[in-house]
Scaffold this active site. Structure first.
Site, PDB file in Angstrom:
ATOM      1  N   CYS A  80      38.648 -25.564 -39.651  1.00  0.00           N
ATOM      2  CA  CYS A  80      39.682 -25.026 -39.769  1.00  0.00           C
ATOM      3  C   CYS A  80      40.582 -25.997 -39.058  1.00  0.00           C
ATOM      4  O   CYS A  80      40.676 -26.224 -37.935  1.00  0.00           O
ATOM      5  CB  CYS A  80      39.694 -23.584 -39.175  1.00  0.00           C
ATOM      6  SG  CYS A  80      41.507 -23.080 -39.032  1.00  0.00           S
ATOM      7  N   CYS A  83      42.166 -24.182 -35.669  1.00  0.00           N
ATOM      8  CA  CYS A  83      41.624 -24.049 -34.408  1.00  0.00           C
ATOM      9  C   CYS A  83      40.288 -24.879 -34.438  1.00  0.00           C
ATOM     10  O   CYS A  83      39.487 -24.575 -33.557  1.00  0.00           O
ATOM     11  CB  CYS A  83      41.349 -22.642 -34.097  1.00  0.00           C
ATOM     12  SG  CYS A  83      39.964 -21.963 -35.338  1.00  0.00           S
ATOM     13  N   CYS A 128      40.320 -17.499 -41.482  1.00  0.00           N
ATOM     14  CA  CYS A 128      39.247 -18.164 -40.360  1.00  0.00           C
ATOM     15  C   CYS A 128      39.022 -16.909 -39.646  1.00  0.00           C
ATOM     16  O   CYS A 128      40.023 -16.196 -39.009  1.00  0.00           O
ATOM     17  CB  CYS A 128      40.104 -19.261 -39.656  1.00  0.00           C
ATOM     18  SG  CYS A 128      39.265 -19.607 -38.063  1.00  0.00           S
ATOM     19  N   CYS A 131      40.995 -17.943 -35.750  1.00  0.00           N
ATOM     20  CA  CYS A 131      42.593 -17.932 -35.580  1.00  0.00           C
ATOM     21  C   CYS A 131      43.242 -17.135 -36.710  1.00  0.00           C
ATOM     22  O   CYS A 131      44.550 -17.052 -36.730  1.00  0.00           O
ATOM     23  CB  CYS A 131      43.035 -19.457 -35.701  1.00  0.00           C
ATOM     24  SG  CYS A 131      43.167 -20.200 -37.082  1.00  0.00           S
ATOM     25  N   CYS A 151      37.484 -21.357 -52.765  1.00  0.00           N
ATOM     26  CA  CYS A 151      38.429 -22.229 -53.332  1.00  0.00           C
ATOM     27  C   CYS A 151      39.492 -22.508 -52.087  1.00  0.00           C
ATOM     28  O   CYS A 151      40.230 -21.478 -51.779  1.00  0.00           O
ATOM     29  CB  CYS A 151      39.072 -21.577 -54.678  1.00  0.00           C
ATOM     30  SG  CYS A 151      40.495 -22.754 -55.146  1.00  0.00           S
TER      31      CYS A 151
HETATM   32 ZN    ZN Z   1      40.976 -21.121 -37.525  1.00  0.00          ZN
END
Ligand code: ZN
Length: 164
Positions: A80, A83, A128, A131, A151
């Protein structure tokens, strides 16, 4: 969203009961829990590029075929960009032909999903688990073994290649 995706989404919606069950059974949401990372909008603006902020914090969508990660074929992990939580491994990446980096599975517990009615028909949004940053949508037209297609906006990911 281009015409091809529009058609794919409609096809998914037509199979709605199957789609709903498979999406919610296949994403490994229950396995691992991550502590939430909470930041103010101002902090996120400072930490992210405007393009990253638009996707991760405002649920924007990057233009297709714009991410260099579409062509990324090396072994490694996709984190991610908000984070650095690992979300996908290169083993699950496949060429979906959509213009966005696509994966048939997610690292267990790395994302959470919600229903999204922005385009009138429902889609499954995922973000995510740490975060809360928006990454993309998951569809049921992916390859085996899961049949899922995550996607993902490339700008929301950081690629970490395995050590050579
Ligand atoms: Zn994250």
């Amino acid at each position: 969203m281009n015409r091809r995706n529009f058609t794919l989404v409609l096809a998914g919606f037509a199979l709605s009961p199957v789609w709903f069950n498979r999406v919610h059974a296949g994403s490994g949401e229950s396995a691992v829990r991550h502590d939430k990372l909470v930041r103010t909008a101002e902090e996120w603006r400072r930490l992210l590029t405007p393009a990253q902020y638009n996707v991760l914090r405002e649920e924007g969508t990057e233009r297709p075929w714009t991410s260099p990660l579409n062509d990324e074929k090396r072994a490694g992990t996709y984190l991610c960009a908000g984070c650095e939580l690992p979300l996908f491994t290169s083993e699950t990446k496949f060429d979906s032909g959509t213009g966005w980096p696509s994966f048939y599975d997610v690292i267990a517990g790395a994302v959470e999903t919600k229903r999204d009615f922005k385009l009138i028909w429902p889609r499954t949004e995922y973000h995510c688990a740490r975060c809360g940053g928006h990454h993309g949508h998951v569809f049921n037209d992916g390859p085996p073994p899961t049949g899922l297609r995550y996607c993902n906006n490339g700008v929301a990911l950081t690629f970490l290649p395995d050590e050579a």
